[in-house]
Design a protein around this motif. Structure first.
Motif, PDB file in Angstrom:
ATOM      1  N   GLU A 566       0.833  -1.212   0.000  1.00 22.90           N
ATOM      2  CA  GLU A 566       0.000   0.000   0.000  1.00 22.90           C
ATOM      3  C   GLU A 566       0.865   1.259   0.000  1.00 22.90           C
ATOM      4  O   GLU A 566       0.539   2.244  -0.674  1.00 22.90           O
ATOM      5  N   LYS A 567       1.970   1.220   0.730  1.00 26.43           N
ATOM      6  CA  LYS A 567       2.870   2.377   0.760  1.00 26.43           C
ATOM      7  C   LYS A 567       3.490   2.622  -0.608  1.00 26.43           C
ATOM      8  O   LYS A 567       3.621   3.775  -1.055  1.00 26.43           O
ATOM      9  N   ASP A 571       3.127   5.989  -2.767  1.00 23.95           N
ATOM     10  CA  ASP A 571       4.263   6.796  -3.233  1.00 23.95           C
ATOM     11  C   ASP A 571       4.111   7.151  -4.706  1.00 23.95           C
ATOM     12  O   ASP A 571       4.446   8.268  -5.128  1.00 23.95           O
TER      13      ASP A 571
END
Length: 580
Positions: A566-567, A571
């Motif tokens: 998810e990160k 990004d």
């Protein structure tokens, strides 16, 4: 997907015929296989990448009211005869006949097909504006296919065509597409793609932009300014010359220059500078082989695209024989045959005491002044701009030349195709008019290869998670160890159930071979399950770009991997511009 079942071989050795890294890595990694010159088959790994690219493009096209259609690969030649391109396009267009002798073409682009599809629908102004798009295989008989998927003969293209009742409406929608394209490249994971003004070429139209991924291996020369935002393809960049005199005024004199057929030879023989010499570059019209001579200053090169646009038809490099009205190696603008068409570049304006061919075997003129000796001279811009040249925008000596790969293009086509193919609508006043078109293209396979070229290391691709063939790879280092296999199996199953795209290397191979394959396959997140790590009740989680390397407890690994995924998406999305 389990690596043990994955179709496609991976190997260490760099193929001898691969000239750039992305081509070599995609062959070594089992993404593609050579079939013929500029023709490749795609293994499942590459298909997963291109399918994700297509889905991103499709979502963005739908967001701006695009409607997906599908045109045929093979088209009747009559469509291309209607537009005039059946004769004007060169050998890139494949022409053939069916068993009944009917002329056909293989689609290399689909402007004609788009007009033919909506010609009846678009008869009323009430149905405008609209945009249609497709994903389709195309064939373009490139003279020099190279660099794997970056320049091929058969390829998948997303092309879109918009139709409008006014130039104002086209320009408004063109800006919307411009934004959509920016979003596409940002979502694909290459926000460094830049737009440049370009030449419309065979597509036609007055305004066009190319989307370029800047890289030293790019085939296109990109003109940029270090002082302002000016960017253009070399083909479209205006070459501005300083308003100054160079050289010294002298008498016109014809001098023998035996065996001096190049600018360098002549300048050396006469002890003159290349900046005060006149270079002739000779072409012939494709239509009738009549000669076109372009004269530029000796230290400049002819921009063939600019010249072709001024001539107004296709041209090719000339073959001069003894029977022709030109003397190869000794061609100059003074007393040149009236049977040839002459264009004089603006780089020659203000040059005094010029050296130029005398149109006589073994002779050159010295002291030539164009305006004194030729009378009225019309200068044109047909030269390539140079490093350190004058920026057409800010007018500073701040031009820099870079290399890039074209990954997309957009054109304002105008009425080039609707007029030639008699597509009309009736406006609100009952008048018959031709709709105005825009065109918007992205090469899907080329974009995949370009991302690989921009984002890789010596071991393999570093795919952005938005287009990676798999988001996570689980590496089980000891499938013969029950505990190791049990943990790896469960993690694989849990990730799959949570819609995390996971590749599972379940093979009984050495760790070095497993990691080497994992690098080539390029999953952004790698999870290593091994007896050593399990002694500490952990698995090792790393990222392909080496920014993360953590030992994570087995019980926390599933949530940690999901959070890392998810990160990574967050990004990428943080760099995606919202629609304005």
């Amino acid at each position: 997907m389990k690596v043990s079942k994955l179709v496609g071989l991976r190997f260490k050795e760099k193929p001898a015929d691969c000239v750039i890294d992305s081509h070599a890595l995609m062959v070594r990694g089992g993404y593609m296989k050579y079939v013929g010159n500029g023709i490749y088959s795609e293994f499942p790994t590459l298909r997963r990448v291109t399918a994700k690219i297509e889905n991103i493009i499709r979502e963005e096209m739908n967001m701006i009211d695009g409607q997906e259609v599908l045109f045929p690969v093979v088209m009747p030649a009559e469509l291309w005869e209607e537009s005039g391109r059946y004769e004007s396009v060169g050998n890139e267009l494949v022409r053939l006949k069916d068993r009944n002798g009917s002329k056909l073409v293989l689609g290399m682009t689909h402007e004609e097909a788009s007009v033919q599809l909506v010609r009846e629908y678009g008869q009323s102004y009430n149905n405008y504006p609209f945009m249609i798009y497709q994903f389709q295989r195309k064939f373009r008989d490139e003279a020099r296919p190279r660099a794997g998927m970056i320049r091929v003969r058969e390829f998948t293209m997303k092309d879109a065509y918009s139709f409008h009742t006014s130039q104002e409406d086209l320009e408004k929608y063109y800006d919307v597409c411009y934004q959509a394209y920016n979003r596409i490249f940002q979502r694909v994971g290459v926000p460094e793609v830049v737009t440049v003004a370009s030449d419309s070429g065979m597509m036609g139209g007055n305004v066009s932009h190319e989307y370029m991924l800047l890289t030293p291996v790019g085939e296109d020369s990109i003109v940029t300014c270090t002082e302002c935002d000016y960017r253009a393809n070399m083909e479209a960049a205006e070459n501005i010359m300083p308003d100054e005199k160079i050289g010294e005024v002298s008498e016109l004199e014809c001098i023998e220059t035996p065996d001096c057929k190049t600018i360098e030879d002549v300048c050396k023989y006469l002890h003159s500078s290349v900046e005060t010499s006149c270079k002739a570059v000779v072409y012939q019209r494709n239509s009738d082989d009549t000669f076109v001579v372009a004269f530029v200053r000796g230290d400049y090169e002819v921009n063939e695209t600019k010249l072709r646009n001024i001539v107004g038809e296709p041209i090719h490099v000339a073959l001069i024989t003894a029977d022709d009205p030109l003397v190869a190696g000794y061609i100059g603008p003074y007393n040149i045959s009236k049977d040839v068409t002459v264009y004089i570049d603006s780089s020659l304006k203000g040059v005094e005491g010029m050296v130029a061919g005398a149109n006589k075997e073994g002779c050159h003129y010295k002291g030539l002044n164009l305006e004194r000796d030729l009378g009225k001279v019309e200068y044109v811009d047909i030269a390539k701009i140079k490093e350190g040249g004058i920026c057409p925008c800010c007018k500073k000596h701040s031009i820099s030349i870079k290399r890039g790969i074209e990954v997309g293009n957009i054109f304002q086509l105008g009425t080039k195709y609707t007029k030639s193919m008699n597509m009309t609508y009736t406006d609100e006043n009952g008048e018959t008019k031709n709709p105005i078109m825009g065109c918007y293209g992205i090469g899907v396979g080329r974009l995949a290869a370009s991302v690989c070229e921009a984002k890789h290391d010596e071991y393999g691709p570093i795919w952005p998670i938005s287009i990676a063939p798999w988001e996570v790879e689980v590496c089980c280092l000891r499938v013969d160890d029950d505990q190791t296999k049990e943990v790896a199996d469960k993690l694989y199953k849990d990730l799959q159930s949570a819609s995390v795209e996971t590749l599972y290397d379940d093979r009984d191979v050495r760790p070095g071979a497993m990691f080497s394959d994992a690098d080539l396959l390029g999953a952004p997140i790698r999870v290593v399950v091994s007896p050593r790590n399990l002694k500490e009740s952990c698995v090792e989680v790393t990222t392909r770009d080496k920014s993360v390397k953590e030992m994570i407890p087995v019980d926390e690994a599933f949530e940690y991997i999901k959070g890392l995924k998810e990160k990574m998406f967050a990004d990428i999305n943080a760099k995606v511009e919202p629609y304005k």
